[in-house]
Design an enzyme around this catalytic site. Structure first.
Site, PDB file in Angstrom:
ATOM      1  N   PHE A  57      59.862  19.520  37.862  1.00 47.12           N
ATOM      2  CA  PHE A  57      61.181  19.812  38.409  1.00 47.12           C
ATOM      3  C   PHE A  57      62.314  19.387  37.485  1.00 47.12           C
ATOM      4  CE2 PHE A  57      59.730  15.720  40.157  1.00 47.12           C
ATOM      5  CZ  PHE A  57      60.773  14.883  39.797  1.00 47.12           C
ATOM      6  N   ARG A  85      69.549   1.284  47.663  1.00 43.38           N
ATOM      7  CA  ARG A  85      68.467   2.266  47.864  1.00 43.38           C
ATOM      8  C   ARG A  85      68.174   2.457  49.354  1.00 43.38           C
ATOM      9  NH1 ARG A  85      66.105   5.253  43.616  1.00 43.38           N
ATOM     10  NH2 ARG A  85      64.042   4.923  44.520  1.00 43.38           N
ATOM     11  N   THR A  91      63.657   9.482  48.783  1.00 44.38           N
ATOM     12  CA  THR A  91      63.978  10.601  47.875  1.00 44.38           C
ATOM     13  C   THR A  91      63.962  11.947  48.599  1.00 44.38           C
ATOM     14  OG1 THR A  91      62.971   9.322  46.089  1.00 44.38           O
ATOM     15  CG2 THR A  91      63.320  11.673  45.685  1.00 44.38           C
ATOM     16  N   ARG A 102      70.870  10.112  52.805  1.00 45.02           N
ATOM     17  CA  ARG A 102      70.040  11.332  52.690  1.00 45.02           C
ATOM     18  C   ARG A 102      69.497  11.754  54.054  1.00 45.02           C
ATOM     19  NH1 ARG A 102      66.846   9.193  47.309  1.00 45.02           N
ATOM     20  NH2 ARG A 102      68.230  10.051  45.703  1.00 45.02           N
ATOM     21  N   ASN A 112      69.663  16.293  47.233  1.00 47.72           N
ATOM     22  CA  ASN A 112      69.628  15.080  48.062  1.00 47.72           C
ATOM     23  C   ASN A 112      70.851  14.186  47.898  1.00 47.72           C
ATOM     24  OD1 ASN A 112      68.948  14.055  45.588  1.00 47.72           O
ATOM     25  ND2 ASN A 112      67.019  13.112  46.233  1.00 47.72           N
ATOM     26  N   GLU A 126      71.893   2.341  33.118  1.00 46.70           N
ATOM     27  CA  GLU A 126      72.674   3.463  33.642  1.00 46.70           C
ATOM     28  C   GLU A 126      74.177   3.147  33.614  1.00 46.70           C
ATOM     29  OE1 GLU A 126      70.817   4.322  37.430  1.00 46.70           O
ATOM     30  OE2 GLU A 126      69.040   5.153  36.459  1.00 46.70           O
TER      31      GLU A 126
HETATM   32  P1  ADP Z   1      65.236   8.886  43.422  1.00 41.33           P
HETATM   33  O1  ADP Z   1      66.475   9.716  43.134  1.00 41.33           O
HETATM   34  O2  ADP Z   1      65.056   8.668  44.904  1.00 41.33           O
HETATM   35  O3  ADP Z   1      65.198   7.608  42.611  1.00 41.33           O
HETATM   36  P2  ADP Z   1      63.276  10.062  41.566  1.00 41.33           P
HETATM   37  O4  ADP Z   1      63.767   9.130  40.515  1.00 41.33           O
HETATM   38  O5  ADP Z   1      61.814  10.154  41.809  1.00 41.33           O
HETATM   39  O6  ADP Z   1      63.966   9.741  42.994  1.00 41.33           O
HETATM   40  O7  ADP Z   1      63.774  11.543  41.247  1.00 41.33           O
HETATM   41  C1  ADP Z   1      65.075  11.766  40.767  1.00 41.33           C
HETATM   42  C2  ADP Z   1      65.635  12.986  41.432  1.00 41.33           C
HETATM   43  O8  ADP Z   1      64.862  14.113  41.054  1.00 41.33           O
HETATM   44  C3  ADP Z   1      65.582  12.981  42.955  1.00 41.33           C
HETATM   45  O9  ADP Z   1      66.658  12.269  43.544  1.00 41.33           O
HETATM   46  C4  ADP Z   1      65.632  14.464  43.257  1.00 41.33           C
HETATM   47  O10 ADP Z   1      66.994  14.957  43.160  1.00 41.33           O
HETATM   48  C5  ADP Z   1      64.829  15.046  42.117  1.00 41.33           C
HETATM   49  N1  ADP Z   1      63.432  15.253  42.513  1.00 41.33           N
HETATM   50  C6  ADP Z   1      62.477  14.322  42.681  1.00 41.33           C
HETATM   51  N2  ADP Z   1      61.313  14.866  43.053  1.00 41.33           N
HETATM   52  C7  ADP Z   1      61.542  16.194  43.129  1.00 41.33           C
HETATM   53  C8  ADP Z   1      60.748  17.325  43.479  1.00 41.33           C
HETATM   54  N3  ADP Z   1      59.455  17.196  43.810  1.00 41.33           N
HETATM   55  N4  ADP Z   1      61.335  18.558  43.449  1.00 41.33           N
HETATM   56  C9  ADP Z   1      62.627  18.704  43.118  1.00 41.33           C
HETATM   57  N5  ADP Z   1      63.448  17.668  42.769  1.00 41.33           N
HETATM   58  C10 ADP Z   1      62.913  16.439  42.789  1.00 41.33           C
END
Ligand code: ADP
Length: 148
Positions: A57, A85, A91, A102, A112, A126
């Site tokens: 993705f 968080r 997520t 979310r 999200n 960051e």
């Molecule tokens: P988080 O933002 O909760 O820390 P991650 O670091 O795993 O989660 O992923 C970063 C971002 O990538 C997510 O917030 C989401 O926007 C996107 N993302 C994660 N997994 C997917 C997926 N399976 N399909 C599409 N977008 C995804």
């Protein structure tokens, strides 16, 4: 005091959720230390999400982040990384608890609404990436009403 990087993603800005989101962090008692509305380019978004570059993705994620302005913020307070968080929620918004950002405002994982650093060390990286100019140096006068 601990700091975290929080970003309202383009969908959150377009949907008018900026005030609501800032209000949730403010009302918790955390302090706003950095804030800007910024549209980033592909190279910058790829750098921010470098750890996810092998994910299927990744390309869609980068396109989403560059699709409009985001609100980049630094929030400060005791335990702000982990608690930030929790305020954000899981997520996948269909799995985020009601009462989280979310959980209350999103449906699709690829829309999200918000990002929050997942650890103190990634927050440090960051913040350095998004605020090379530095952040505000101030302390809330409410400090002794929030911390014992
Ligand atoms: P988080 O933002 O909760 O820390 P991650 O670091 O795993 O989660 O992923 C970063 C971002 O990538 C997510 O917030 C989401 O926007 C996107 N993302 C994660 N997994 C997917 C997926 N399976 N399909 C599409 N977008 C995804």
């Amino acid at each position: 005091m601990e700091q975290t990087f929080i970003m309202i993603k383009p969908d959150g800005v377009q949907r008018g959720l900026v005030g609501e989101i800032i209000g949730r962090f403010e009302k918790k008692g955390f302090s706003l230390k950095g804030l800007k509305l910024i549209t980033v380019d592909r190279a910058f978004a790829e750098k921010h999400y470098a750890d996810l570059s092998a994910k299927p993705f990744f390309n869609g994620l980068v396109e989403y982040i560059v699709s409009g302005p985001v609100v980049a913020m630094v929030w400060e307070g005791k335990g702000v990384v982990a608690t930030g968080r929790k305020i954000i929620g899981a997520t996948n918004p269909l799995e985020s608890a009601a009462g989280t950002i979310r959980g209350d405002f999103a449906i699709d994982i690829g829309r999200n609404v918000i990002h929050g650093s997942d650890a103190v060390e990634s927050a440090r990286k960051e913040i350095a990436l998004w605020f090379p100019e530095g952040i505000a140096d101030w302390q809330s006068s409410l400090h002794s009403w929030i911390y014992e």
